[in-house]
Motif scaffolding. Structure first.
Motif, PDB file in Angstrom:
ATOM      1  N   ASP A 147       0.817  -1.215   0.000  1.00 16.24           N
ATOM      2  CA  ASP A 147       0.000   0.000   0.000  1.00 16.24           C
ATOM      3  C   ASP A 147       0.851   1.265   0.000  1.00 16.24           C
ATOM      4  O   ASP A 147       0.431   2.298  -0.523  1.00 16.24           O
ATOM      5  CB  ASP A 147      -0.931   0.020   1.218  1.00 16.24           C
ATOM      6  N   ASN A 148       2.068   1.196   0.544  1.00 14.48           N
ATOM      7  CA  ASN A 148       2.959   2.357   0.599  1.00 14.48           C
ATOM      8  C   ASN A 148       3.919   2.420  -0.593  1.00 14.48           C
ATOM      9  O   ASN A 148       4.862   3.205  -0.590  1.00 14.48           O
ATOM     10  CB  ASN A 148       3.740   2.375   1.915  1.00 14.48           C
ATOM     11  N   ASP A 180      13.242  -0.509   0.883  1.00 12.29           N
ATOM     12  CA  ASP A 180      14.156   0.421   0.230  1.00 12.29           C
ATOM     13  C   ASP A 180      14.019   0.417  -1.291  1.00 12.29           C
ATOM     14  O   ASP A 180      14.806   1.042  -1.990  1.00 12.29           O
ATOM     15  CB  ASP A 180      15.606   0.123   0.634  1.00 12.29           C
ATOM     16  N   ALA A 181      13.027  -0.278  -1.819  1.00 14.10           N
ATOM     17  CA  ALA A 181      12.760  -0.283  -3.257  1.00 14.10           C
ATOM     18  C   ALA A 181      11.263  -0.056  -3.461  1.00 14.10           C
ATOM     19  O   ALA A 181      10.444  -0.677  -2.794  1.00 14.10           O
ATOM     20  CB  ALA A 181      13.186  -1.609  -3.888  1.00 14.10           C
ATOM     21  N   SER A 182      10.942   0.849  -4.387  1.00 15.78           N
ATOM     22  CA  SER A 182       9.547   1.209  -4.638  1.00 15.78           C
ATOM     23  C   SER A 182       9.198   1.007  -6.096  1.00 15.78           C
ATOM     24  O   SER A 182      10.069   1.071  -6.971  1.00 15.78           O
ATOM     25  CB  SER A 182       9.299   2.681  -4.287  1.00 15.78           C
ATOM     26  N   PHE A 183       7.906   0.815  -6.361  1.00 20.19           N
ATOM     27  CA  PHE A 183       7.429   0.767  -7.735  1.00 20.19           C
ATOM     28  C   PHE A 183       7.433   2.190  -8.268  1.00 20.19           C
ATOM     29  O   PHE A 183       7.058   3.123  -7.564  1.00 20.19           O
ATOM     30  CB  PHE A 183       6.028   0.158  -7.795  1.00 20.19           C
ATOM     31  N   PRO A 184       7.882   2.389  -9.519  1.00 20.16           N
ATOM     32  CA  PRO A 184       7.946   3.750 -10.068  1.00 20.16           C
ATOM     33  C   PRO A 184       6.565   4.392 -10.157  1.00 20.16           C
ATOM     34  O   PRO A 184       5.542   3.710 -10.258  1.00 20.16           O
ATOM     35  CB  PRO A 184       8.514   3.542 -11.481  1.00 20.16           C
ATOM     36  N   ASP A 185       6.563   5.719 -10.137  1.00 18.40           N
ATOM     37  CA  ASP A 185       5.313   6.455 -10.342  1.00 18.40           C
ATOM     38  C   ASP A 185       4.766   6.115 -11.715  1.00 18.40           C
ATOM     39  O   ASP A 185       5.523   5.952 -12.670  1.00 18.40           O
ATOM     40  CB  ASP A 185       5.556   7.958 -10.243  1.00 18.40           C
ATOM     41  N   LEU A 220      12.110  -9.652  -0.824  1.00 15.62           N
ATOM     42  CA  LEU A 220      10.740  -9.211  -0.588  1.00 15.62           C
ATOM     43  C   LEU A 220      10.561  -8.853   0.885  1.00 15.62           C
ATOM     44  O   LEU A 220      11.059  -9.568   1.758  1.00 15.62           O
ATOM     45  CB  LEU A 220       9.746 -10.312  -0.967  1.00 15.62           C
ATOM     46  N   PRO A 221       9.829  -7.775   1.186  1.00 15.38           N
ATOM     47  CA  PRO A 221       9.648  -7.372   2.587  1.00 15.38           C
ATOM     48  C   PRO A 221       8.438  -8.033   3.252  1.00 15.38           C
ATOM     49  O   PRO A 221       7.884  -7.498   4.208  1.00 15.38           O
ATOM     50  CB  PRO A 221       9.460  -5.860   2.475  1.00 15.38           C
ATOM     51  N   TRP A 222       8.012  -9.168   2.725  1.00 16.80           N
ATOM     52  CA  TRP A 222       6.866  -9.891   3.276  1.00 16.80           C
ATOM     53  C   TRP A 222       6.949 -11.353   2.876  1.00 16.80           C
ATOM     54  O   TRP A 222       7.720 -11.729   1.997  1.00 16.80           O
ATOM     55  CB  TRP A 222       5.551  -9.310   2.768  1.00 16.80           C
ATOM     56  N   ALA A 266       1.868  -1.971   4.929  1.00 21.47           N
ATOM     57  CA  ALA A 266       2.857  -0.931   4.667  1.00 21.47           C
ATOM     58  C   ALA A 266       4.193  -1.282   5.324  1.00 21.47           C
ATOM     59  O   ALA A 266       4.623  -0.621   6.272  1.00 21.47           O
ATOM     60  CB  ALA A 266       2.341   0.415   5.168  1.00 21.47           C
ATOM     61  N   PRO A 267       4.853  -2.330   4.823  1.00 18.83           N
ATOM     62  CA  PRO A 267       6.130  -2.725   5.414  1.00 18.83           C
ATOM     63  C   PRO A 267       7.224  -1.709   5.086  1.00 18.83           C
ATOM     64  O   PRO A 267       7.139  -1.016   4.064  1.00 18.83           O
ATOM     65  CB  PRO A 267       6.421  -4.061   4.741  1.00 18.83           C
ATOM     66  N   PRO A 268       8.249  -1.632   5.925  1.00 17.56           N
ATOM     67  CA  PRO A 268       9.389  -0.793   5.554  1.00 17.56           C
ATOM     68  C   PRO A 268      10.123  -1.439   4.384  1.00 17.56           C
ATOM     69  O   PRO A 268      10.073  -2.654   4.202  1.00 17.56           O
ATOM     70  CB  PRO A 268      10.254  -0.786   6.818  1.00 17.56           C
TER      71      PRO A 268
END
Length: 170
Positions: A11-12, A130-135, A21-23, A126-128
């Motif tokens: 979600d974040n 350091d990599a995000s999906f691009p806008d 993976l953070p999950w 909303a896990p912490p």
């Protein structure tokens, strides 16, 4: 030839943490396997290294600017365009009409302008990381399918697979 992005996004906006993976969501891993089996996969070097070994039943195409990097069980490409060309050859040889782009962030950024479809697992948490999906301008896509993924007893979060197809011509 369809180019699809296969991604799980919290979600974040987080997609990774510390090279993994953070999950833990077992149904997402099973869904990933179902969506990608038999298809060429395009990924960055760090994503490939996070797998520990090549994914079976799929062509693992790894993008790396390091010409000396030659992991066993993977095909190498110096850049995204070369990876797409190689993936098209692999798809033709396999008799499939879809290429799966599976990460990380920079590879997703390169794929977004030409992606025909996005298989997005929405991770309801909303896990912490350091990599995000691009806008992304989501108005260029329409939702065509939605499937809640069954939660396992050891899963960290609930998740939903949402499929988006690009609208009209690019």
């Amino acid at each position: 030839m369809k180019i699809s992005i296969v991604v799980a996004v919290a979600d974040n906006g987080i997609i990774g943490r510390d090279g993994g993976l953070p999950w833990r969501i077992s149904s997402d891993l099973k869904t990933f396997r179902r969506l990608t089996m038999g298809k060429p996969l395009i990924m960055g070097r760090r994503t490939f290294q996070s797998l520990k070994k090549p994914l079976d039943g799929r062509d693992n195409i790894v993008i790396s600017s390091n010409g000396d990097y030659r992991p066993e069980g993977a095909l190498m490409a110096a850049d995204f365009q070369s990876a797409v060309s190689l993936a098209r050859e692999c798809a033709k040889a396999r008799g499939v009409d879809e290429i799966a782009v599976v990460g990380g962030t920079a590879v997703f950024e390169a794929a977004l302008p030409i992606a025909d479809r996005i298989y997005k697992t929405e991770v309801h948490g909303a896990p912490p990381g350091d990599a995000s999906f691009p806008d992304l301008d989501w108005s260029a896509f329409e939702e065509v399918a939605r499937e809640p993924l069954p939660a396992g007893p050891n899963d960290d979060y609930q998740a939903t697979l949402v499929v988006f197809d690009r609208l009209g011509d690019r």
